[in-house]
Write an enzyme that holds these catalytic residues in place. Sequence first.
Site, PDB file in Angstrom:
ATOM      1  N   GLN B 239     -20.633 -18.007 -16.033  1.00 53.00           N
ATOM      2  CA  GLN B 239     -20.530 -16.550 -16.103  1.00 53.00           C
ATOM      3  C   GLN B 239     -19.556 -16.150 -17.204  1.00 53.00           C
ATOM      4  OE1 GLN B 239     -19.090 -15.687 -12.185  1.00 53.00           O
ATOM      5  NE2 GLN B 239     -17.524 -17.251 -12.323  1.00 53.00           N
ATOM      6  N   HIS B 269     -10.586  -6.324   0.589  1.00 51.96           N
ATOM      7  CA  HIS B 269     -10.312  -7.644   1.163  1.00 51.96           C
ATOM      8  C   HIS B 269      -9.807  -7.576   2.599  1.00 51.96           C
ATOM      9  CE1 HIS B 269     -10.623  -8.727  -3.163  1.00 51.96           C
ATOM     10  NE2 HIS B 269     -11.337  -9.681  -2.618  1.00 51.96           N
ATOM     11  N   ASP B 293     -11.227 -15.614  -6.689  1.00 55.80           N
ATOM     12  CA  ASP B 293     -10.018 -14.878  -7.069  1.00 55.80           C
ATOM     13  C   ASP B 293      -8.883 -15.071  -6.065  1.00 55.80           C
ATOM     14  OD1 ASP B 293     -10.784 -13.258  -4.933  1.00 55.80           O
ATOM     15  OD2 ASP B 293     -11.777 -11.804  -6.232  1.00 55.80           O
ATOM     16  N   ASP B 313     -15.927 -22.443  -4.617  1.00 54.11           N
ATOM     17  CA  ASP B 313     -16.346 -21.524  -5.677  1.00 54.11           C
ATOM     18  C   ASP B 313     -16.962 -22.352  -6.801  1.00 54.11           C
ATOM     19  OD1 ASP B 313     -15.696 -18.431  -6.647  1.00 54.11           O
ATOM     20  OD2 ASP B 313     -15.940 -19.841  -8.299  1.00 54.11           O
ATOM     21  N   ASP B 347     -21.410 -25.614  -5.874  1.00 56.24           N
ATOM     22  CA  ASP B 347     -22.343 -24.585  -5.464  1.00 56.24           C
ATOM     23  C   ASP B 347     -22.375 -24.527  -3.937  1.00 56.24           C
ATOM     24  OD1 ASP B 347     -24.620 -22.976  -5.096  1.00 56.24           O
ATOM     25  OD2 ASP B 347     -25.821 -24.794  -4.961  1.00 56.24           O
ATOM     26  N   ALA B 348     -22.202 -23.336  -3.400  1.00 55.38           N
ATOM     27  CA  ALA B 348     -22.068 -23.172  -1.953  1.00 55.38           C
ATOM     28  C   ALA B 348     -23.286 -23.705  -1.198  1.00 55.38           C
ATOM     29  CB  ALA B 348     -21.859 -21.696  -1.633  1.00 55.38           C
ATOM     30  N   ASP B 365     -18.416 -14.368   0.219  1.00 57.43           N
ATOM     31  CA  ASP B 365     -18.015 -13.294  -0.697  1.00 57.43           C
ATOM     32  C   ASP B 365     -18.666 -13.556  -2.057  1.00 57.43           C
ATOM     33  OD1 ASP B 365     -16.749 -11.099  -1.705  1.00 57.43           O
ATOM     34  OD2 ASP B 365     -14.783 -12.036  -1.898  1.00 57.43           O
TER      35      ASP B 365
END
Lengths: 528, 504
Positions: B239, B269, B293, B313, B347-348, B365
């Site tokens: 990204q 959050h 983040d 993540d 990768d989730a 999220d």
Amino acid sequence: MRTTRRKFIGTVGASAAAMLVGCKRARKFSGAIVGASAAVGHRLRLGNFPAPSETIDAGVVIVGGGIAGLAAARRLDQLGQRDFLLIELEHQPGGNAASGQNAVSAYPWGAHYVPLPNDESVEVLALFEELGITRGHDANGAPVYDEEFLCADPMERLFDAGRWQEGLLPQIGITADDRRQYEDFFARMESFRSMRGRDDGPAFAIPLDLSSRDAELLALDGKTMAAWMTEQGWNSVPLRWHVDYSCRDDYGAGIEHVSAWAGAHYFASRRGRASNADRDAVVTWPEGNGWLAKKLAAPCATRTRSSGVVFNVEQSDGAVVVDYLDVEREQSVRVKTRGVVCAAPRFVAHRMIRDLPGGNDAVYSPWMVANVTLDQLPSGSGTPLAWDNVARASDSLGYVVATHQNVHPVPRETVITHYWPLDAAVPAEERQRALARTHADWCERVAADLDRVHPGIHSHIRNIDVWVWGHGMIRPVPGFIWGGAREMMQEPHGRIVFAHSDMSGISIFEEAFTRGTQAADALVALIG
Amino acid sequence: MNDRGIRLLLLASVFTIATCGLIYELIASTVASYLLGDSVTQFSTIIGAYLFAMGIGSWLSRYVEKDLLRVFIQVEFLIALFGGSASATLFVLFAHVSSFRVVLYAIVLVIGTLVGLEIPLLLRILEGRLQFKDLISKVFTFDYIGALLASLLFPLVLVPYCGLARSGFLFGILNGAVGLVALWALRGQVRGARALQIQGIVVLALLGAGFAYSERIITWSEASAYNEEVIFAKSTPYQRITITRGGDDLRLYLNNNLQFSSRDEYRYHEALVHPGLARLPNARRVLVLGGGDGLAVREILRYPRIESITLVDLDPSMTRLFSTQEMLTRLNAGALTAPRVHVVNGDAFTWLKDNREVFDFIVADFPDPSNFSIGKLYTTAFYQRARHALAPGGAMVIQCTSPFVARQSFWCIDETLRACGFVTEPYHTLVPSFGEWGFILASLHPLTEEWNFPGGLRFIDAKSVADLSHFPPDMGRVPVQVNRLNNQALVRYFDAEWARYSQQ
């Protein structure tokens, strides 16, 4: 004078640049022509095999490790006939469901999906449940599919008039008349789908032998799909393109060559159900039906002889001998056995079994399949990259993306499988031409075909492997399916039973699998 | 015009072109640091390349043998065109080309070369009209004064009041005007003056149009989505990460989509974590999917009873950035380096497939389902895998885009979760920088109605949590399809709904 000279230099510069561009075009791609069948087939025609230097025994021999042979092996195991030997010509079983693998992905070399099986495809449904492709049924009896095996959305896109559109039915620039003919054609196919003949059999079934024998329906087998469409007033150019494409996709030959019964079967035989998917869903894997082939081949790995060319099958008083060449050792082996499942294509069976009655006049479609490794995903304007990507203006069938089922969010490299039925001229001529082409010739054709829809993609190609299927699949020409030829092919020959989708006249997974299973049943009944 | 007049005119043009030349250089450097980050490198390499190109221009000037005036005027027009439009061109191309640096340096080299031609040509034009020592002294005096003016104008007036694109066009127009005035004054001495005049007018017209529409050009280019100063920008394999700052407001954008604003991210959050986690008194292990983040982790760390937090993540650049950059670790309170936190880059979907652990609370999220690959993370297939990772009595919360803008999308996620056997509790809240935002709490059995909030919360409390689950009619449930890998219904809803919304 000066301007002339400048012009001259300019011209030289331009031609040098053109040459550079030219060089780039004629770029050498790494890769190879893979698959042994062509060379081995040639050897089978010559017939100079060494005499057997070794004799072994096996309860049953299965000749051919395609889906039919593997299905026969599975059924023999289920019936307790575990003493068998499966002899396969290629270096791994799979047949048309062969697959390959490189650092980027696994990829198919041929068949790459199975539509949702019909309720009458009981053998295939049982296999799906066994392999976990389906997990039980819902309240209506519809199988529940594991969604990771169902082809992910978006499934298909078509490049037409400079952009990609969703689906394979042309939508850009079609007239009101085209639209009316689309509706008419698909309405007819829908009515065929639920129709039953006078003998109460479904008009079009899978396995195909369960179809109605109603003479009115079988009459469709007497003419080409093109002729029948003309009779029905279906002259819309985009409609005919779509139907032609579909026939080439399944039979390796278009509407001018295949029978109207086969053409209608493509559109009207699918009645598969799923609790959690639409009727037109399919199951697929990165390596295509190679996934199924590997699952079927695993239990009989130790009973499989790959790179084995069966060149002689003889029988005398209740015993059969099968002679095969072990290509790696360059030695022939004789197998004494009680019975044989011949799961090789019919034209090969005729070379091995010299006293096999009947002609050898089936027509086979030659194919070229290329697996192209790319360092970035192809894109294009319009609908984003789909599983199956087709260009209307191309003679090829387009490409399938091997990493489509991958759940990883950002694949950067991929393998695409480019399918090309070689049907411009008669099969013998196309076959000869295809076998004469070098790896570089194929690369140039494949890269040029891809470049037309993805300008500049040749610079992202890392490797091209090519497989030429000289006799890719049986072609259901008019009269073949219901003309009596298939009935003869289904007859056992002494202690040899036959199993191949050739006996159905259409080369699809369900036919091959069912034929293999039935052949094993028949052989066990025969030899006890 | 007399000779003195001509001399003055030419010297005035030295002054103007010197100013313009430096402005182009500053614009290119600033645009490069805005877009690529790392301003020291950008300024130094752009200035270096520009000066080098000027050297090429000076060297090339020897090959101009006759029609000096004509060539000079043409060079002015070309500089006007390239220099004037450079900033807008770079902004526009940034979002659309893969090798932005190649374009950037090519433009810098072209402008530099043309600017390098100017002074040597002018010197030769003035050669016969002034004594050599006067010539050198005057030309360079005006040149350096022009440079001073430019370097003061640029930060004090142009950037704050005009913006980069508009300043570029403005100085392009000045540059072109120098050419036209020179042409008009010396029309008797220039061959083909008429054709040149037309060229000049065309260039000025183009630049004028650019000046008038620069606002729109910039809005069109994605890069200008940022009103604030870009302080970090990096393209990773996954990204494009952009961080901006405007005053005390820190913002994170992924692929130009806002992920948070430091002014109100606590609302998002806190709403993501506490309505669920505060009801799980026995929760010990938490899984966070996405959320590199570290802000959701910061909220989870408020519960002393939580023993371990696993964060999965995709992008190592994200988690590294939010574990090391001081400004960002201040925001997430050093969450990613806390001893109870375990960061995994993967990768989730794939990670869940191999995972054998179970968790009491799962936070999904992910970015909004704006394309087919992210859409897979909201399918039945994904939630079934997540279900296997959920301990008995546990719960999962999912960020679900805006139920106001994308009502079908929101309820599609709810429908999908229910199809996987979850009991769901949809809720929503207002996050000013996002708008009305939605979440869904999913569990296998209904959760207790008792909340035990940790200290230090600024938004969620026993009273506000009760309001979250009320959906007014304009956000109420609508009939929708279940999102599956083989229909990607959610991506189709989302695409249609956000497209409709942004058209308004």
